[in-house]
Design a protein around this motif. Structure first.
Motif, PDB file in Angstrom:
ATOM      1  N   HIS A   7     -43.450 -38.900  15.697  1.00  0.00           N
ATOM      2  CA  HIS A   7     -44.733 -39.351  15.140  1.00  0.00           C
ATOM      3  C   HIS A   7     -45.826 -39.338  16.208  1.00  0.00           C
ATOM      4  O   HIS A   7     -45.621 -39.777  17.338  1.00  0.00           O
TER       5      HIS A   7
ATOM      6  N   ASP B 135     -40.014 -47.106  17.006  1.00  0.00           N
ATOM      7  CA  ASP B 135     -40.277 -47.507  15.619  1.00  0.00           C
ATOM      8  C   ASP B 135     -39.066 -47.866  14.773  1.00  0.00           C
ATOM      9  O   ASP B 135     -39.233 -48.225  13.604  1.00  0.00           O
TER      10      ASP B 135
ATOM     11  N   HIS C 250     -47.127 -41.546  19.210  1.00  0.00           N
ATOM     12  CA  HIS C 250     -46.205 -41.842  20.314  1.00  0.00           C
ATOM     13  C   HIS C 250     -46.132 -40.778  21.412  1.00  0.00           C
ATOM     14  O   HIS C 250     -45.526 -41.019  22.433  1.00  0.00           O
TER      15      HIS C 250
ATOM     16  N   HIS D 191     -35.854 -43.845  11.343  1.00  0.00           N
ATOM     17  CA  HIS D 191     -37.264 -44.058  10.995  1.00  0.00           C
ATOM     18  C   HIS D 191     -37.968 -42.701  10.818  1.00  0.00           C
ATOM     19  O   HIS D 191     -38.947 -42.573  10.104  1.00  0.00           O
TER      20      HIS D 191
ATOM     21  N   HIS E 160     -39.732 -40.444  19.354  1.00  0.00           N
ATOM     22  CA  HIS E 160     -39.647 -39.697  18.087  1.00  0.00           C
ATOM     23  C   HIS E 160     -40.929 -38.924  17.854  1.00  0.00           C
ATOM     24  O   HIS E 160     -41.886 -39.052  18.617  1.00  0.00           O
TER      25      HIS E 160
HETATM   26 ZN   LIG Z   1     -43.147 -43.674  13.864  1.00  0.00          ZN
END
Ligand SMILES: [Zn+2]
Length: 376
Positions: A141, A254, A144, A235, A139
Motif C-alpha cells: 500500500h 497494517d 508505506h 491485510h 506491504h
Molecule cells: Zn495498508
C-alpha cells in the motif's frame, strides 16, 4: 432609515469586492485544476502526452512537520493522522519508523512521498547524523513505501520488501522478478501520486524492491538482529512484519491498527487472524501498528477483538441464512462505533468477509501457540 440603507449598501459592496481584495493580477487558464498553492495537481500529467520535466514545481515543499517519537532504545517512529489519505494530510496517515544501527539508520516503511522521507531523515539526523543504507517495507500500500526513492537516490540504500510491489506496480514477472517489456504509455501511478498536491508528491518515483524473500528470514543489519516475518495474504496480498528480538519490539504495519477501524478492502479475515497469532507468538514489549498510537502490550487487542467478532458474527449470520444484501445491516461491530473511520470502513469489511467466509474452513486458522500466556 437612511443610515441603515448606507450600511446595507456598504455591506453588499464589500461582499461583491471580497474576491478581489488582496488579489493581484491572477492569470489562470484552468482554475479548477490548481491546488491551493497555484500548482498544477499531478493528476493533470497522467495522460498520454506526459513529459518528465513537467513534474517539478518550484514553490516551497510541503512541510510534514514531522516529530519522531522514541518507542524503545533503538526505535523511533513517525505517527500519521487517523484518516484516509487526503490533500490536507499529504498522505501522512500511516506510521513509519527508524531503527538505530551501528553505522546507519534502517527505515521501516518510508511513508507516502519522497519529500516525507527526506524530512523524516532530516529529523532523525538531529538525533544521530547517520545515512540510511537499508529500507524495509511491510506491504504494497502506497502510504508505506513511496518514500523509497529518496533513500535509493540520495543514500544509495537497498530496499527490502515484498515481491508484490514489483509485480503489481512495476510490471515485474512474478517468478523471475525481472521487468517485463513495458507496454505502458504512462509511468506507473498510485492513488497517492494521483491525489496529492504537487509540492508534496513531486520527485516521488516508484522504485523496485531489490531484496525479497519467499519465507520468513533472519538477518543482522547494521548490527541489529531482525526477523522479517512473512504472514502472506492478510491485510494485503503479501504482508510482512519485523521483529527485533534483542529490543523486544515488533513493527507490524497494517496487520494491526488501533484507535481506528482497519481497511480490509484488499485483505482477508482469516489471514488477518493468522497474522495476529504470529505476532502474539513472539516475545515483545512494544508493538508499532501501521496506523494508531498505542504501542504497549495492549497494542494488538483491538485488532484481535475486531477480527474475532467479524468472523464469528458473519459466520453466525450465514447460519441464520442472512443474504449478502442484508449482511451490513445484520452484522455491525458496535464495540467499534467510536473508533475513527468506523462508518467509512466497517460496513465494507463486513461485506468483504461475507464473500470470503462462504469458503471458510476451520483448518485455515494456524495455531502458533500463545507466547503471551506463558509470560503472564
Ligand atoms: Zn495498508
Amino acid at each position: 432609515m437612511k443610515n441603515k440603507l448606507i450600511i446595507l449598501f456598504a455591506v453588499v459592496a464589500f461582499v461583491i469586492a471580497m474576491p478581489f481584495i488582496g488579489n493581484n493580477s491572477v492569470d489562470v487558464k484552468n482554475p479548477h485544476k490548481l491546488d491551493i498553492d497555484g500548482n498544477f495537481i499531478l493528476y493533470d500529467w497522467h495522460h498520454k502526452g506526459f513529459v518528465e520535466g513537467e513534474r517539478t514545481g518550484e514553490n516551497p515543499e510541503w512541510d510534514y512537520n514531522l516529530k519522531p517519537v522514541q518507542v524503545s532504545k533503538r526505535v523511533w517512529c513517525f505517527f500519521g493522522a487517523m484518516e484516509m489519505p487526503t490533500k490536507d494530510n499529504a498522505g501522512d496517515m500511516s506510521n513509519s519508523c527508524y531503527i538505530q544501527g551501528n553505522d546507519s539508520w534502517i527505515a521501516w516503511d518510508s511513508g507516502p512521498s519522497y519529500i516525507f522521507a527526506k524530512q523524516a531523515h532530516a529529523a532523525m539526523k538531529k538525533i544521530k547524523d547517520m545515512p540510511v543504507k537499508t529500507v524495509i517495507v511491510s506491504h504494497e500500500h502506497d502510504d508505506h513505501w513511496l518514500g523509497n526513492n529518496y533513500y535509493t537516490e540520495t543514500q544509495g540504500a537497498t530496499v527490502y520488501g515484498p515481491r508484490s510491489i514489483n509485480v503489481n506496480y512495476l510490471g515485474y514477472d512474478e517468478e523471475t522478478q525481472k521487468k517485463k517489456a513495458d507496454t505502458r504509455e504512462i509511468p506507473a501511478q498510485t492513488r497517492m501520486i494521483r491525489a496529492l498536491y504537487q509540492n508534496a508528491i513531486r520527485q516521488t518515483k516508484l522504485v523496485p524492491v531489490k531484496k525479497s524473500f519467499h519465507h520468513t528470514t533472519n538477518f543482522t543489519l547494521h548490527g541489529v538482529k531482525m526477523e522479517y516475518v512473512k504472514v502472506g495474504y492478510a491485510h494485503s496480498e503479501e504482508d510482512w512484519f519485523l521483529y527485533l528480538p534483542d529490543d523486544k519490539v515488533v513493527l507490524v504495519a497494517d496487520v494491526v491498527m488501533n484507535g481506528r477501524v482497519t481497511s480490509n478492502r484488499d485483505g482477508i479475515v482469516i489471514g488477518q487472524i493468522n497474522a495476529i497469532n504470529a505476532i502474539k507468538s513472539r516475545d515483545w514489549n512494544y508493538l508499532v501498528p501501521g496506523h494508531g498510537f498505542i504501542t504497549d502490550k495492549t497494542a494488538a487487542d483491538e485488532a484481535t477483538q475486531y477480527f474475532a467478532l467479524l468472523k464469528d458474527r458473519v459466520l453466525e449470520a450465514m447460519d441464520d441464512e442472512v443474504i449478502a444484501d442484508d449482511i451490513t445491516r445484520y452484522v455491525t461491530l458496535d464495540e467499534f462505533r467510536d473508533k475513527d473511520l468506523y462508518y467509512v470502513l466497517s460496513p465494507g469489511n463486513v461485506f468483504r468477509s461475507y464473500e470470503e467466509l462462504e469458503m471458510f474452513d476451520e483448518d485455515d486458522i494456524i495455531d502458533y501457540g500463545q507466547k503471551e500466556e506463558e509470560d503472564d
